[in-house]
Design a protein around this motif. Structure first.
Motif, PDB file in Angstrom:
ATOM      1  N   ILE A   1      -0.900   1.107  -8.734  1.00  0.00           N
ATOM      2  CA  ILE A   1      -0.180   2.198  -7.787  1.00  0.00           C
ATOM      3  C   ILE A   1       1.336   1.488  -7.487  1.00  0.00           C
ATOM      4  O   ILE A   1       2.200   2.908  -6.840  1.00  0.00           O
ATOM      5  CB  ILE A   1      -0.512   1.702  -5.898  1.00  0.00           C
ATOM      6  CG1 ILE A   1      -0.704   0.291  -6.042  1.00  0.00           C
ATOM      7  CG2 ILE A   1      -1.941   1.851  -6.068  1.00  0.00           C
ATOM      8  CD1 ILE A   1       0.526  -0.507  -5.488  1.00  0.00           C
TER       9      ILE A   1
ATOM     10  N   LYS B   1      -5.967   3.275  -1.270  1.00  0.00           N
ATOM     11  CA  LYS B   1      -6.858   2.206  -1.847  1.00  0.00           C
ATOM     12  C   LYS B   1      -8.195   1.680  -1.418  1.00  0.00           C
ATOM     13  O   LYS B   1      -9.494   1.962  -1.915  1.00  0.00           O
ATOM     14  CB  LYS B   1      -6.631   1.809  -2.960  1.00  0.00           C
ATOM     15  CG  LYS B   1      -5.872   1.880  -4.247  1.00  0.00           C
ATOM     16  CD  LYS B   1      -6.119   3.284  -5.128  1.00  0.00           C
ATOM     17  CE  LYS B   1      -5.267   4.153  -6.037  1.00  0.00           C
ATOM     18  NZ  LYS B   1      -5.940   5.088  -7.268  1.00  0.00           N
ATOM     19  N   ARG B   2      -8.106   1.066  -0.274  1.00  0.00           N
ATOM     20  CA  ARG B   2      -9.195   0.214   0.496  1.00  0.00           C
ATOM     21  C   ARG B   2     -10.618   0.468   0.664  1.00  0.00           C
ATOM     22  O   ARG B   2     -11.224   0.167  -0.173  1.00  0.00           O
ATOM     23  CB  ARG B   2      -8.379   0.069   1.904  1.00  0.00           C
ATOM     24  CG  ARG B   2      -7.536  -1.356   1.705  1.00  0.00           C
ATOM     25  CD  ARG B   2      -7.492  -2.033   3.350  1.00  0.00           C
ATOM     26  NE  ARG B   2      -6.184  -2.577   2.482  1.00  0.00           N
ATOM     27  CZ  ARG B   2      -5.198  -3.519   3.689  1.00  0.00           C
ATOM     28  NH1 ARG B   2      -5.494  -2.769   4.527  1.00  0.00           N
ATOM     29  NH2 ARG B   2      -4.413  -4.121   3.431  1.00  0.00           N
TER      30      ARG B   2
ATOM     31  N   PRO C   1      -5.329  -2.443  -7.386  1.00  0.00           N
ATOM     32  CA  PRO C   1      -6.253  -2.984  -6.061  1.00  0.00           C
ATOM     33  C   PRO C   1      -6.642  -4.393  -6.996  1.00  0.00           C
ATOM     34  O   PRO C   1      -7.128  -5.666  -6.627  1.00  0.00           O
ATOM     35  CB  PRO C   1      -6.693  -2.614  -5.682  1.00  0.00           C
ATOM     36  CG  PRO C   1      -6.372  -0.882  -5.716  1.00  0.00           C
ATOM     37  CD  PRO C   1      -5.633  -1.392  -7.678  1.00  0.00           C
TER      38      PRO C   1
ATOM     39  N   LYS D   1       0.652   1.354  -0.062  1.00  0.00           N
ATOM     40  CA  LYS D   1       0.260   1.838  -1.428  1.00  0.00           C
ATOM     41  C   LYS D   1      -1.453   1.551  -1.743  1.00  0.00           C
ATOM     42  O   LYS D   1      -1.728   2.162  -2.086  1.00  0.00           O
ATOM     43  CB  LYS D   1       1.157   2.343  -3.143  1.00  0.00           C
ATOM     44  CG  LYS D   1       1.854   3.316  -2.772  1.00  0.00           C
ATOM     45  CD  LYS D   1       2.690   3.518  -4.221  1.00  0.00           C
ATOM     46  CE  LYS D   1       3.571   4.035  -3.914  1.00  0.00           C
ATOM     47  NZ  LYS D   1       4.840   4.578  -5.448  1.00  0.00           N
ATOM     48  N   LEU D   2      -1.402  -0.142  -1.385  1.00  0.00           N
ATOM     49  CA  LEU D   2      -3.093  -0.983  -1.851  1.00  0.00           C
ATOM     50  C   LEU D   2      -3.957   0.444  -0.492  1.00  0.00           C
ATOM     51  O   LEU D   2      -4.865   0.180  -1.157  1.00  0.00           O
ATOM     52  CB  LEU D   2      -2.560  -1.879  -1.788  1.00  0.00           C
ATOM     53  CG  LEU D   2      -1.996  -2.807  -2.894  1.00  0.00           C
ATOM     54  CD1 LEU D   2      -1.626  -3.793  -2.580  1.00  0.00           C
ATOM     55  CD2 LEU D   2      -3.147  -2.410  -4.217  1.00  0.00           C
ATOM     56  N   LYS D   3      -2.968   0.404   0.355  1.00  0.00           N
ATOM     57  CA  LYS D   3      -4.044   0.479   1.731  1.00  0.00           C
ATOM     58  C   LYS D   3      -4.449   1.518   1.463  1.00  0.00           C
ATOM     59  O   LYS D   3      -5.738   2.244   2.117  1.00  0.00           O
ATOM     60  CB  LYS D   3      -3.216   0.577   2.890  1.00  0.00           C
ATOM     61  CG  LYS D   3      -2.717  -0.688   3.454  1.00  0.00           C
ATOM     62  CD  LYS D   3      -1.706  -0.764   4.284  1.00  0.00           C
ATOM     63  CE  LYS D   3      -1.117  -1.863   5.254  1.00  0.00           C
ATOM     64  NZ  LYS D   3      -0.129  -1.876   6.640  1.00  0.00           N
TER      65      LYS D   3
ATOM     66  N   PHE E   1      -4.740  -9.161  -5.111  1.00  0.00           N
ATOM     67  CA  PHE E   1      -4.051  -7.881  -6.286  1.00  0.00           C
ATOM     68  C   PHE E   1      -3.987  -8.238  -7.170  1.00  0.00           C
ATOM     69  O   PHE E   1      -3.724  -9.312  -7.736  1.00  0.00           O
ATOM     70  CB  PHE E   1      -3.737  -6.752  -6.362  1.00  0.00           C
ATOM     71  CG  PHE E   1      -2.292  -7.311  -4.945  1.00  0.00           C
ATOM     72  CD1 PHE E   1      -1.224  -7.036  -5.847  1.00  0.00           C
ATOM     73  CD2 PHE E   1      -1.987  -7.584  -3.528  1.00  0.00           C
ATOM     74  CE1 PHE E   1       0.553  -8.401  -5.942  1.00  0.00           C
ATOM     75  CE2 PHE E   1      -0.888  -8.098  -3.177  1.00  0.00           C
ATOM     76  CZ  PHE E   1       0.600  -8.213  -4.348  1.00  0.00           C
TER      77      PHE E   1
ATOM     78  N   GLY F   1      -7.335  -5.100  -3.028  1.00  0.00           N
ATOM     79  CA  GLY F   1      -6.349  -4.212  -2.289  1.00  0.00           C
ATOM     80  C   GLY F   1      -5.444  -5.001  -1.000  1.00  0.00           C
ATOM     81  O   GLY F   1      -4.642  -4.400  -0.744  1.00  0.00           O
ATOM     82  N   SER F   2      -6.780  -5.276  -0.564  1.00  0.00           N
ATOM     83  CA  SER F   2      -6.127  -6.242   1.252  1.00  0.00           C
ATOM     84  C   SER F   2      -6.526  -7.776   0.851  1.00  0.00           C
ATOM     85  O   SER F   2      -5.877  -8.490   1.214  1.00  0.00           O
ATOM     86  CB  SER F   2      -6.928  -5.362   1.876  1.00  0.00           C
ATOM     87  OG  SER F   2      -8.930  -6.135   2.390  1.00  0.00           O
TER      88      SER F   2
END
Length: 170
Positions: free
Chosen positions: A112, A130-131, A103, A126-128, A93, A89-90
């Motif tokens: 997401i 989930k981190r 992610p 949106k991925l941020k 993905f 996710g960071s």
């Protein structure tokens, strides 16, 4: 590519001998048994003692195209030991076959958004969110996670050496 699991880990030596004789590169990943739609067919991870053998096979067969750091951490994962935080996710993905973004492949049920309908900036934002959840995940040690660990966050010198040597196709 070979998905390494309880049923086949003892057969990898002869398999690697065959792929070496054929002159092809070989890639391996541990099976994941706890992600989306995983672990329902009875497939299981290899036993903890297989970690040392997998690392030995990596060292013995230079046509295995991957990072040594991935194989050196297999035994820790299989023993339930201390693993680095996941960077899905960071650092990377997953995009599935219809464009849904998650992610990682183990969390494809937690989409997401979609690359067809959402801007990349929206997807990144949106991925941020989930981190923190993903960083604590220790459910897998698949090749995609090993890749992110080896090269993400600046990477390791050894990983860049592997990238320039073992993973290079002549």
């Amino acid at each position: 590519m070979t998905v390494v699991m309880e049923d086949n880990h003892k057969d990898l030596g002869p398999l690697l001998e065959r792929s070496a004789a054929a002159g092809v590169g070989h890639h391996m990943t541990l099976i994941s048994v706890s992600g989306f739609r995983r672990g329902k067919g009875g497939d299981q991870l290899p036993p903890p003692e297989a970690g040392d053998e997998l690392h030995r096979l990596y060292k013995s067969f230079p046509h295995v195209r991957y990072f040594e750091s991935y194989f050196s951490k297999m035994k820790d994962f299989l023993r339930g030991g201390d693993m680095p935080g996941c960077t899905a996710g960071s650092q990377g993905f997953n995009i599935d076959h219809v464009g849904n973004v998650a992610p990682c492949i183990e969390r494809i049920g937690e989409s997401i958004g979609n690359v067809k309908t959402d801007s990349i900036q929206t997807l990144i934002e949106k991925l941020k969110t989930k981190r923190d959840v993903v960083a604590g995940c220790q459910d897998c040690w698949t090749a995609c996670r090993g890749f992110q660990q080896a090269l993400g966050g600046g990477g390791f010198v050894a990983a860049f050496r592997d990238l320039a040597t073992r993973m290079r196709v002549d």
